[in-house]
Write a protein that holds these residues in place. Structure first.
Motif, short mmCIF file in Angstrom:
data_model
loop_
_atom_site.label_atom_id
_atom_site.label_comp_id
_atom_site.label_asym_id
_atom_site.label_seq_id
_atom_site.Cartn_x
_atom_site.Cartn_y
_atom_site.Cartn_z
N GLY A 2 0.82 -1.21 0.00
CA GLY A 2 0.00 0.00 0.00
C GLY A 2 0.85 1.26 0.00
N LEU B 233 -12.83 5.48 2.44
CA LEU B 233 -12.17 4.72 3.51
C LEU B 233 -13.17 3.72 4.06
CD1 LEU B 233 -10.13 3.97 5.74
CD2 LEU B 233 -10.89 6.00 7.00
N TYR C 117 -0.70 -1.30 11.54
CA TYR C 117 -1.11 -0.29 10.56
C TYR C 117 -2.56 0.08 10.89
CZ TYR C 117 3.08 -1.41 7.86
OH TYR C 117 4.39 -1.59 7.46
N SER D 90 -4.96 5.29 8.14
CA SER D 90 -5.75 5.42 6.90
C SER D 90 -6.67 6.63 6.99
CB SER D 90 -6.54 4.14 6.64
OG SER D 90 -5.69 3.08 6.29
N LEU E 39 -9.11 3.33 0.39
CA LEU E 39 -8.35 2.90 1.57
C LEU E 39 -9.19 1.87 2.34
CD1 LEU E 39 -7.39 6.51 2.70
CD2 LEU E 39 -5.84 4.87 1.60
N SER F 24 -2.52 -0.02 5.29
CA SER F 24 -1.26 0.67 5.04
C SER F 24 -1.23 2.00 5.80
CB SER F 24 -1.09 0.89 3.54
OG SER F 24 0.24 1.26 3.26
N THR F 25 -0.24 2.81 5.50
CA THR F 25 -0.08 4.06 6.23
C THR F 25 0.75 5.02 5.39
OG1 THR F 25 0.73 5.09 8.28
CG2 THR F 25 2.00 3.25 7.40
N HIS F 26 0.68 6.30 5.74
CA HIS F 26 1.56 7.29 5.10
C HIS F 26 2.89 7.37 5.81
CE1 HIS F 26 0.78 10.17 8.40
NE2 HIS F 26 -0.39 9.56 8.42
N ALA G 242 -8.94 -0.47 5.90
CA ALA G 242 -8.21 -0.75 7.13
C ALA G 242 -9.01 -1.76 7.95
CB ALA G 242 -7.96 0.53 7.92
#
Lengths: 403, 403
Positions: free
Chosen positions: A180, A369, A348, A353, A339, A202-204, A341
């Motif tokens: 991701g 999301l 994560y 997200s 997104l 995932s994540t930034h 989650a």
């Protein structure tokens, strides 16, 4: 494909991993250039005449190019022992792709419509150039002389690989976890070439506890004397002991505490009472972890673990592209973003997200999301196929044009 | 005590660790007998003429007998390098006891009223007999020939030690984490000799994820070649690399994710940008963990870590005393029980204390449960002194008779 496998509903059948050598060097964030670079890849489905139905699937830390179907091809390089396919932990499949439940005719990534491409990431050990590949400067494996690569470097390599295949645009780029991150990096680095992003679990930017777990895993490998400063290839040894610990740490972070409770409880392995042993596994969960460690070290290279773990730890969209601001980092994104989650994912977590979704909404960009309430922690992205499928199919309904 | 230290308000001043050799063997759960057994201990306050104001304080995995005040005495045995006092991680104190904020005149465990006794637990490395002690059968250190001990064995040793001191009853037994397990075991094994239990951030049985973390920590030690099957004493080596990993794993489980976020965020250690390094710490949290590992291996014995971790993993009141039922296990308890848990503690979560409270209430026994809303995870039991103190003082108001 064998006709027998092709007949199985929903399966892409037998597949083989192929290899492509990039024509030019890859420029890396660290300032170095890497050449030669070979990319291992698989494709599923048919490329449309307009080349507008391509979905790139990116894998997570321990994955590879074999994302779907049954593998019939041995690896060319990069694994110490020549094990064929990723024996996806926790899955029944022998030789089954790591995301087989999501890729195929009628599945989330529908190969009746899309041409799905999966590559092994840069720095990998399953066919793409990585630390176990030959360093042209010495004629020996790079080891720790391999350059430190970033998620952006992985994405640039994927970009160069698709160029070589004659593919300019992506109908979508998708992945879970580190996969991701690659998807999000694609949308940021190449905004005009990505129509849709699917970033799952995932994540930034990994949170500090995740940074800590990854640091511990890497330290466990590097503290193993058999690591030899990264130059263990050809010694007949490898830092299996340390990488086993790394894998066990990782494994517990991929699951939730309630999932471990439900799966193992405090059940003892052999009897109703304890056996008073320090060295032997006593609880079922102890035995399970050792098994996970043992099977992982047989199929994965420790240096690739180090480099990949470092890359996902470094990944930080706000730092890389926004001067510290996530909103600024995402300002150029033109892709629609999906997104997903999972409520029990503490590595994560949904909050990460949500931060991405908030930033995209602030920018007026299309984003969905979905937080799926599921108990299995981070591993949900590999396990909760049935619940992700309708979300992804709906999101991709208007992607691409033909199939 | 030095008069200077004595004048400091709330401090018990300078203290020295003393040693007592038990007159008879300790019978262990595993069936073996252990002899000789030496117990390291400290005392604070004054024993009342009726010997009815004694509080036994039990320490957690990495603690010792030096619970309060300033240590002026070097250790007699058990540490490789002769480091004097527990350099309590995260505390400023050099030579300060690990629970100094809780023990002293006017503090939670008020030495103006109570005679507080702290011992190093059986299997320890800070003066009490453990794996680094001399095996009389060989004249060399036990190493992994030391018997596998349980929390009940620790408590039986404490019982024998108090017998030797002429102390029959405890006004209270108190501890956090593994120390709380000992307190609960005391109330179960010796119900007629304990008036009150204070079990903080503890449990009746570690949950499976906690079992997993402990198994990984032990494996990290045992996979270190320098462990040598447990017989590393006298080799000039010790499994420092593996124990460092064990400590890092433990440390992250003792903190909460939000606490790590608040303390370190994703701050880089040296500059505004990454340095592209696999081997060096890059994020502040990475550097912090390595420091924790390095300081721990200098003061603690790896085999004691293994044995203590195994004991706290085995601990299971329901299995040991209730045929699987916690309520049955606690049926004989006559002590009043105080349970304190912390909202952010995910290693010894409030739910575990609630299960103990429920079982005691079902049995009609006096119990208080306080869940303190605090962000620092399991470490709260060492950090949140100010908020625990009024709860404990109120609970102990009627304990003992004089001071």
């Amino acid at each position: 494909m064998s006709s027998a496998a092709r007949l199985e509903p929903g399966s892409v059948g037998s597949v083989e991993t192929r290899y492509l050598d990039l024509p030019t060097p890859v420029r890396l964030d660290c300032g170095r250039e890497l050449y030669p670079v070979r990319v291992a890849y698989e494709t599923y489905g048919t490329l449309a005449p307009g080349r507008d139905n391509v979905i790139l699937v990116c894998h997570a830390l321990s994955g590879d190019a074999h994302a779907a179907g049954y593998s019939k091809t041995p690896l060319q390089e990069g694994t110490r022992d020549g094990f064929g396919a990723a024996d996806r932990d926790g899955a029944a499949g022998r030789g089954l792709g790591w995301w087989d439940g999501m890729i195929g005719p009628g599945k989330a990534f529908d190969t009746d419509r899309f041409f799905v491409v999966a590559t092994n990431l840069l720095g990998g050990c399953r066919g793409t150039t990585g630390p176990s590949s030959t360093d042209p400067a010495t004629g020996r494996p790079y080891g720790s002389d391999f350059p430190v690569v970033t998620v952006a470097d992985m994405v640039r390599t994927e970009r160069a690989f698709l160029d070589a295949l004659g593919i300019e645009r992506l109908a979508a780029v998708a992945g879970g976890s580190l996969g991701g991150m690659q998807a999000l990096e694609w949308a940021t680095l190449f905004p005009d070439q990505v129509d849709a992003v699917v970033a799952i679990a995932s994540t930034h930017a990994l949170h500090p506890q995740g940074v800590a777990w990854n640091a511990i895993a890497r330290d466990a490998i590097m503290r193993d004397p058999a690591w030899r400063g990264g130059h263990y290839y050809g010694t007949g040894l490898a830092p299996d002991a340390g990488m086993g610990v790394a894998r066990m740490v990782g494994h517990v972070t991929y699951l939730s505490a309630p999932a471990l409770d439900e799966k193992f409880g405090r059940r003892l392995q052999f009897s109703d009472d304890i056996r008073y042993t320090i060295t032997e596994p006593e609880f079922e969960v102890e035995s399970y972890l050792r098994h996970q460690a043992d099977s992982f070290v047989r199929r994965f290279d420790a240096n690739t673990y180090l480099y990949t773990s470092r890359a996902l730890t470094y990944f930080d969209l706000a730092r890389q592209h926004g001067g510290g601001s996530l909103t600024r980092a995402l300002a150029g994104v033109s892709a629609r973003t999906l997104l997903i989650a999972f409520s029990s994912d503490w590595l994560y977590p949904p909050a990460a997200s949500a931060e991405i979704a908030d930033a995209l909404r602030t920018l007026g960009k299309p984003v969905e999301l979905h937080v799926i309430d599921a108990p299995y922690g981070h591993d949900c992205f590999l396990l909760e196929e049935a619940r992700q499928t309708p979300i992804i199919r709906r999101f991709l309904a208007h992607a691409g044009t033909s199939g």
